[in-house]
Design a protein around this motif. Structure first.
Motif, short mmCIF file in Angstrom:
data_model
loop_
_atom_site.label_atom_id
_atom_site.label_comp_id
_atom_site.label_asym_id
_atom_site.label_seq_id
_atom_site.Cartn_x
_atom_site.Cartn_y
_atom_site.Cartn_z
N VAL A 55 -20.48 35.98 1.07
CA VAL A 55 -20.45 36.16 2.53
C VAL A 55 -21.02 34.91 3.18
O VAL A 55 -22.10 34.46 2.83
CB VAL A 55 -21.31 37.37 2.96
N GLU A 56 -20.27 34.37 4.14
CA GLU A 56 -20.73 33.19 4.88
C GLU A 56 -21.39 33.62 6.19
O GLU A 56 -20.82 34.45 6.92
CB GLU A 56 -19.49 32.38 5.27
N GLN A 57 -22.50 33.02 6.47
CA GLN A 57 -23.20 33.10 7.76
C GLN A 57 -23.17 34.51 8.38
O GLN A 57 -22.57 34.73 9.43
CB GLN A 57 -22.61 32.09 8.75
N PHE A 69 -8.60 34.15 -0.53
CA PHE A 69 -8.61 34.27 0.93
C PHE A 69 -10.03 34.17 1.44
O PHE A 69 -10.96 34.74 0.83
CB PHE A 69 -8.05 35.62 1.39
N LYS A 70 -10.19 33.47 2.57
CA LYS A 70 -11.44 33.55 3.31
C LYS A 70 -11.12 34.36 4.55
O LYS A 70 -10.30 33.93 5.38
CB LYS A 70 -11.96 32.18 3.67
N VAL A 71 -11.73 35.52 4.67
CA VAL A 71 -11.38 36.44 5.75
C VAL A 71 -12.49 36.45 6.79
O VAL A 71 -13.67 36.60 6.45
CB VAL A 71 -11.14 37.86 5.19
N LYS A 72 -12.11 36.29 8.05
CA LYS A 72 -13.08 36.32 9.12
C LYS A 72 -13.52 37.76 9.37
O LYS A 72 -12.67 38.68 9.41
CB LYS A 72 -12.49 35.70 10.40
N VAL A 73 -14.83 37.95 9.53
CA VAL A 73 -15.40 39.27 9.84
C VAL A 73 -16.40 39.08 10.98
O VAL A 73 -16.36 38.05 11.65
CB VAL A 73 -16.07 39.89 8.58
N VAL A 89 -15.77 36.35 2.68
CA VAL A 89 -15.75 36.69 4.11
C VAL A 89 -16.70 35.79 4.87
O VAL A 89 -17.67 35.27 4.32
CB VAL A 89 -16.07 38.18 4.37
N ASP A 90 -16.40 35.57 6.15
CA ASP A 90 -17.20 34.70 7.02
C ASP A 90 -17.42 35.40 8.35
O ASP A 90 -16.48 35.62 9.11
CB ASP A 90 -16.46 33.37 7.24
N ALA A 91 -18.69 35.75 8.63
CA ALA A 91 -19.02 36.46 9.87
C ALA A 91 -19.31 35.50 11.03
O ALA A 91 -19.48 35.96 12.17
CB ALA A 91 -20.21 37.38 9.65
N ASN A 92 -19.42 34.20 10.77
CA ASN A 92 -19.75 33.24 11.83
C ASN A 92 -20.92 33.71 12.69
O ASN A 92 -20.91 33.58 13.92
CB ASN A 92 -18.52 32.94 12.71
N GLY A 93 -21.93 34.30 12.05
CA GLY A 93 -23.13 34.73 12.76
C GLY A 93 -22.95 35.95 13.64
O GLY A 93 -23.78 36.23 14.50
N LEU A 149 -20.79 22.97 3.51
CA LEU A 149 -20.93 21.63 4.10
C LEU A 149 -19.59 21.22 4.70
O LEU A 149 -18.53 21.58 4.19
CB LEU A 149 -21.35 20.63 3.01
N LYS A 150 -19.66 20.49 5.81
CA LYS A 150 -18.44 20.01 6.48
C LYS A 150 -18.68 18.59 6.98
O LYS A 150 -19.75 18.31 7.53
CB LYS A 150 -18.10 20.89 7.69
N LEU A 151 -17.68 17.74 6.86
CA LEU A 151 -17.81 16.37 7.37
C LEU A 151 -18.11 16.39 8.87
O LEU A 151 -18.91 15.61 9.36
CB LEU A 151 -16.52 15.58 7.13
N ALA A 178 -24.91 29.90 3.76
CA ALA A 178 -25.20 29.44 5.13
C ALA A 178 -24.19 28.38 5.52
O ALA A 178 -23.94 27.45 4.76
CB ALA A 178 -26.60 28.85 5.18
N ASP A 179 -23.59 28.54 6.71
CA ASP A 179 -22.69 27.50 7.23
C ASP A 179 -23.31 26.92 8.51
O ASP A 179 -23.90 25.84 8.48
CB ASP A 179 -21.30 28.10 7.48
N GLU A 180 -23.24 27.67 9.61
CA GLU A 180 -23.79 27.15 10.87
C GLU A 180 -25.28 26.83 10.77
O GLU A 180 -25.79 25.99 11.53
CB GLU A 180 -23.54 28.16 12.01
N SER A 181 -26.00 27.48 9.85
CA SER A 181 -27.44 27.20 9.66
C SER A 181 -27.68 25.89 8.92
O SER A 181 -28.83 25.44 8.82
CB SER A 181 -28.11 28.31 8.85
MG MG Z 1 -17.95 29.33 8.18
#
Ligand code: MG
Length: 346
Positions: A203-205, A151-155, A177-181, A250-252, A228-231
């Motif tokens: 942990v993402e971003q 699972f990737k859980v949003k935080v 987990v992904d905090a999206n900043g 990374l994302k297309l 790092a995602d958004e960075s």
């Molecule tokens: Mg993300």
């Protein structure tokens, strides 16, 4: 080459809530690049966060149509010409890039993974994303998604520890987990250390995109790997992130498509960074395009198509979490619905 396009709307099964926004529908754009009667398909999933909307994608297409030229195998030159037509608009460019690869594969009658020299057996498992909700609701979503081993859980809220605790009580799946900043560096350090006993893979971003010093500070003060995602948007972001994080997402759609992401993958390897390939809310068309690259990466989060109720395409599938690539030529994607009307772009 000729270009046509049509908008598609993807409706989320559940509202998709992250620390900075909530989404009910994705307004994407499908493009078709044709050459001597063979059609390559691509999809743009524009994100307001990266300065795009369905309208800006469609506004970019007439200029792109003029720049396509007539040789679908001159991929680098076509993409360079698009860059001269319009800076930014990465999802619009990703759609053209993807359609060119689909076209090349169909013209040569080989799947994209073969064109790229990749072993289709080496795909990783994909995670399944659980958006923000109450602890009980997030636990219910985790139980409903028990077919997925990760699972990737949003935080990135005040309730992160309660939310993760509630999921952990019903599931032994791997949790990222992904905090999206959504955290300050101090909040990130405190919360990640509080989450660590629940066995968090990474942990993402944790902090806002531009705060590379904050990313570094967090990484130095927690034991859970930081991604790092958004960075991480452009090739030149990779070396400067190598001192701050353990891995990159990374994302297309944020980085101009497959050709550009291939370069980022190799740069990340040179910088000893782990790599996850992620996505936006996308149909099986764009998800499959990204999935063809996954033999090169460590982790995949390619579940945008699994979160919508009206995916118009069929392509990559998931078996016990593992991505299974289609074997047809190009992307190997089929239209799962009846016909649509594409609008010629002149
Ligand atoms: Mg993300």
């Amino acid at each position: 080459m000729r270009l046509t396009a049509h908008p598609i709307e993807l409706h989320l099964t559940d509202p998709f809530r992250i620390s900075r926004s909530v989404q009910h529908v994705a307004s994407n754009v499908v493009v078709e690049v044709s050459h001597h009667g063979v059609i390559g398909l691509g999809e743009a999933a524009p994100s307001k966060y990266y300065g795009e909307r369905s309208e800006t994608v469609r506004a970019a297409l007439p200029g792109f149509a003029e720049a396509l030229g007539d040789d679908p195998f001159q991929h680098e030159e076509v993409m360079a010409r698009l860059e001269q037509v319009l800076r930014l608009q990465p999802a619009a460019k990703a759609a053209i890039d993807m359609a060119l690869y689909d076209l090349q594969g169909k013209l040569l009658n080989v799947p994209l993974y073969t064109l790229l020299g990749l072993n289709p057996q080496r795909t990783p498992l994909t995670s399944f994303t659980i958006g923000l909700a109450s602890p009980a609701e997030m636990a219910r979503k985790a139980q409903a998604a028990s077919a997925y081993p990760i699972f990737k859980v949003k935080v990135g809220t005040q309730n992160d520890v309660e939310n993760i605790k509630a999921i952990r009580e019903v599931s032994q799946a791997t949790i990222r987990v992904d905090a999206n900043g959504g955290w300050t560096p101090k909040e990130a350090i405190r919360t990640i250390n509080a989450l660590a006993p629940y066995n968090i893979e990474f942990v993402e971003q944790p902090v806002i995109a531009h705060d590379l010093a904050g990313l570094k500070l967090v990484r130095e003060n927690v034991d859970v790997p930081i991604f790092a995602d958004e960075s991480c948007v452009a090739l030149e972001d990779i070396p400067r992130l190598s001192e701050c994080v353990d891995g990159v997402v990374l994302k297309l759609m944020k980085s101009n498509g497959i050709a550009a992401v291939l370069k980022m993958i190799h740069a990340a390897r040179a910088c000893h960074l782990k790599i996850m390939l992620g996505c936006m809310i996308e149909s099986s068309l764009a998800i499959t395009a990204a999935a063809h690259l996954t033999p090169l990466v460590d982790y995949a989060d390619l579940d945008g198509n699994l979160l919508v109720s009206d995916d118009p395409y069929r392509g990559v599938t998931v078996a016990d979490g593992k991505l299974i690539l289609p074997t047809g030529p190009g992307l190997g994607v089929q239209n799962a619905r009846t016909t649509h009307t594409s609008i010629p772009i002149d």
